[in-house]
Motif scaffolding. Structure first.
Motif, short mmCIF file in Angstrom:
data_model
loop_
_atom_site.label_atom_id
_atom_site.label_comp_id
_atom_site.label_asym_id
_atom_site.label_seq_id
_atom_site.Cartn_x
_atom_site.Cartn_y
_atom_site.Cartn_z
N THR A 104 -3.99 -2.63 27.17
CA THR A 104 -3.71 -3.53 28.12
C THR A 104 -2.12 -3.66 28.45
OG1 THR A 104 -5.57 -4.91 27.62
CG2 THR A 104 -3.66 -6.08 28.90
N ALA A 105 -1.21 -3.36 27.62
CA ALA A 105 0.23 -3.09 27.77
C ALA A 105 0.39 -1.95 28.61
CB ALA A 105 1.01 -3.16 26.33
N ALA A 106 -0.20 -0.93 28.22
CA ALA A 106 0.17 0.50 29.26
C ALA A 106 -0.45 0.23 30.45
CB ALA A 106 -0.58 1.58 28.46
N VAL A 107 -1.58 -0.60 30.68
CA VAL A 107 -1.96 -0.70 32.06
C VAL A 107 -1.02 -1.67 33.04
CG1 VAL A 107 -3.82 -1.93 33.38
CG2 VAL A 107 -4.53 -0.39 31.39
N SER A 108 -0.46 -2.84 32.37
CA SER A 108 0.42 -3.55 32.79
C SER A 108 1.55 -2.75 33.08
CB SER A 108 0.92 -4.62 31.81
OG SER A 108 -0.13 -5.73 31.86
N GLU A 109 2.08 -1.90 32.42
CA GLU A 109 3.55 -0.83 32.66
C GLU A 109 2.97 -0.19 33.93
OE1 GLU A 109 5.00 0.96 29.29
OE2 GLU A 109 4.75 -0.43 28.09
N LEU A 122 -3.11 5.31 35.66
CA LEU A 122 -4.09 4.49 35.25
C LEU A 122 -5.33 5.21 34.31
CD1 LEU A 122 -4.59 1.37 37.22
CD2 LEU A 122 -3.51 1.32 35.07
N ALA A 123 -5.52 6.40 34.77
CA ALA A 123 -6.79 7.02 34.07
C ALA A 123 -6.66 7.23 32.86
CB ALA A 123 -7.03 8.22 34.90
N PRO A 124 -5.72 7.29 32.11
CA PRO A 124 -5.94 7.53 30.57
C PRO A 124 -6.22 6.05 29.98
CG PRO A 124 -3.98 8.79 31.39
CD PRO A 124 -4.36 7.96 32.52
N HIS A 125 -5.63 5.00 30.48
CA HIS A 125 -5.78 3.52 29.74
C HIS A 125 -6.67 2.69 30.39
CE1 HIS A 125 -1.77 5.08 28.84
NE2 HIS A 125 -1.54 5.45 29.87
N PHE A 155 -9.44 -7.72 39.18
CA PHE A 155 -9.71 -7.01 40.63
C PHE A 155 -8.13 -6.76 41.19
CE2 PHE A 155 -13.99 -9.00 41.20
CZ PHE A 155 -14.59 -8.15 40.19
N LEU A 156 -8.02 -5.44 41.83
CA LEU A 156 -7.06 -5.08 42.45
C LEU A 156 -7.37 -4.99 43.75
CD1 LEU A 156 -4.00 -4.15 42.19
CD2 LEU A 156 -4.94 -1.76 42.26
N PHE A 157 -6.41 -5.83 44.83
CA PHE A 157 -6.56 -5.85 46.24
C PHE A 157 -5.40 -5.12 47.04
CE2 PHE A 157 -8.95 -9.22 44.55
CZ PHE A 157 -10.18 -9.45 45.30
N GLY A 158 -5.64 -4.47 47.83
CA GLY A 158 -4.65 -4.14 48.92
C GLY A 158 -3.85 -2.57 48.73
N ALA A 159 -4.23 -1.97 47.62
CA ALA A 159 -3.65 -0.57 47.26
C ALA A 159 -4.41 0.07 46.40
CB ALA A 159 -1.93 -0.76 46.78
N PRO A 160 -4.38 1.15 46.29
CA PRO A 160 -5.18 2.10 45.60
C PRO A 160 -4.47 2.11 44.08
CG PRO A 160 -4.38 3.44 47.04
CD PRO A 160 -3.98 2.19 47.62
N PRO A 161 -5.04 2.07 42.99
CA PRO A 161 -4.47 2.04 41.73
C PRO A 161 -3.79 3.63 41.55
CG PRO A 161 -6.93 2.20 41.43
CD PRO A 161 -6.63 1.90 42.89
N ALA A 162 -2.77 3.49 40.85
CA ALA A 162 -2.13 4.58 40.60
C ALA A 162 -2.96 5.63 39.44
CB ALA A 162 -0.74 4.36 39.55
N SER A 163 -2.78 6.94 39.81
CA SER A 163 -3.67 7.90 38.96
C SER A 163 -3.25 7.75 37.41
CB SER A 163 -3.52 9.13 39.45
OG SER A 163 -2.04 9.67 39.60
#
Length: 183
Positions: free
Chosen positions: A41-46, A89-92, A79-87
């Motif tokens: 979760t901390a890595a995802v937040s970063e 995030l894939a490992p996390h 849920f994330l709205f309005g922008a695609p998530p950064a790639s």
């Protein structure tokens, strides 16, 4: 590659407006479910903050930046709205595009809490459910995600298959409230 367009889940549905409330549909460009892997979760937040200036939300919380909006949507997911998530995030985290699976209804006006009080057991008083607060709850007989986005504005998310039923139930609550005010 096909160029797909966002379409209304409520096309042709009656969306009520009363003296104290207005119901409309919001068609988000994108909705992504983000579920951090155990201990990530901390890595995802970063990663989210670096890319979109929002962090992974705590339970009951939503956040917004100029780039995106994110809201808690259940245990260890958002849920994330309005922008695609950064790639990055894939490992996390597990990231799933759920845009087509959900509908968003916006209820605005001075009577919104009275309308919602007819359909959900949530305590929507401003002191208990402030701007930015989000909760999973019942809406009539359906599961919904209810978020207060402004003083007199709530977004109600339901699964796509419940969109017309949710709109109908909100319309009926608005009409009942308006009828009560006239009597």
């Amino acid at each position: 590659m096909a160029n797909l367009l966002s379409a209304s889940n409520l096309q042709g549905a009656d969306l009520a407006e009363t003296a104290g409330a207005h119901l409309s549909e919001v068609i988000p460009d994108s909705i992504f479910c983000i579920a951090p892997f155990a201990g990530s979760t901390a890595a995802v937040s970063e990663v989210l903050y670096e890319a979109l200036q929002v962090s992974f939300p705590q339970p009951g919380e939503s956040q917004a930046s100029d780039a995106a909006r994110i809201l808690w949507s259940g245990r260890a997911q958002a849920f994330l709205f309005g922008a695609p998530p950064a790639s990055a995030l894939a490992p996390h985290a597990a990231v799933t595009d759920i845009t087509d699976g959900w509908s968003v209804l916006r209820l605005e006006g001075r009577a919104v809490r009275d309308v919602l009080a007819r359909l959900t057991p949530l305590d929507l008083r401003p002191a208990q459910f402030g701007v930015g607060t989000t909760a999973r709850s019942e809406l009539g007989h359906m599961a919904a995600l209810i978020t207060r986005t402004a003083d007199d504005t709530f977004d109600v998310m339901v699964m796509r298959s419940f969109a017309r039923t949710a709109a109908h139930d909100l319309n009926e609550a608005m009409r009942a409230l308006a009828g009560r005010a006239r009597s």
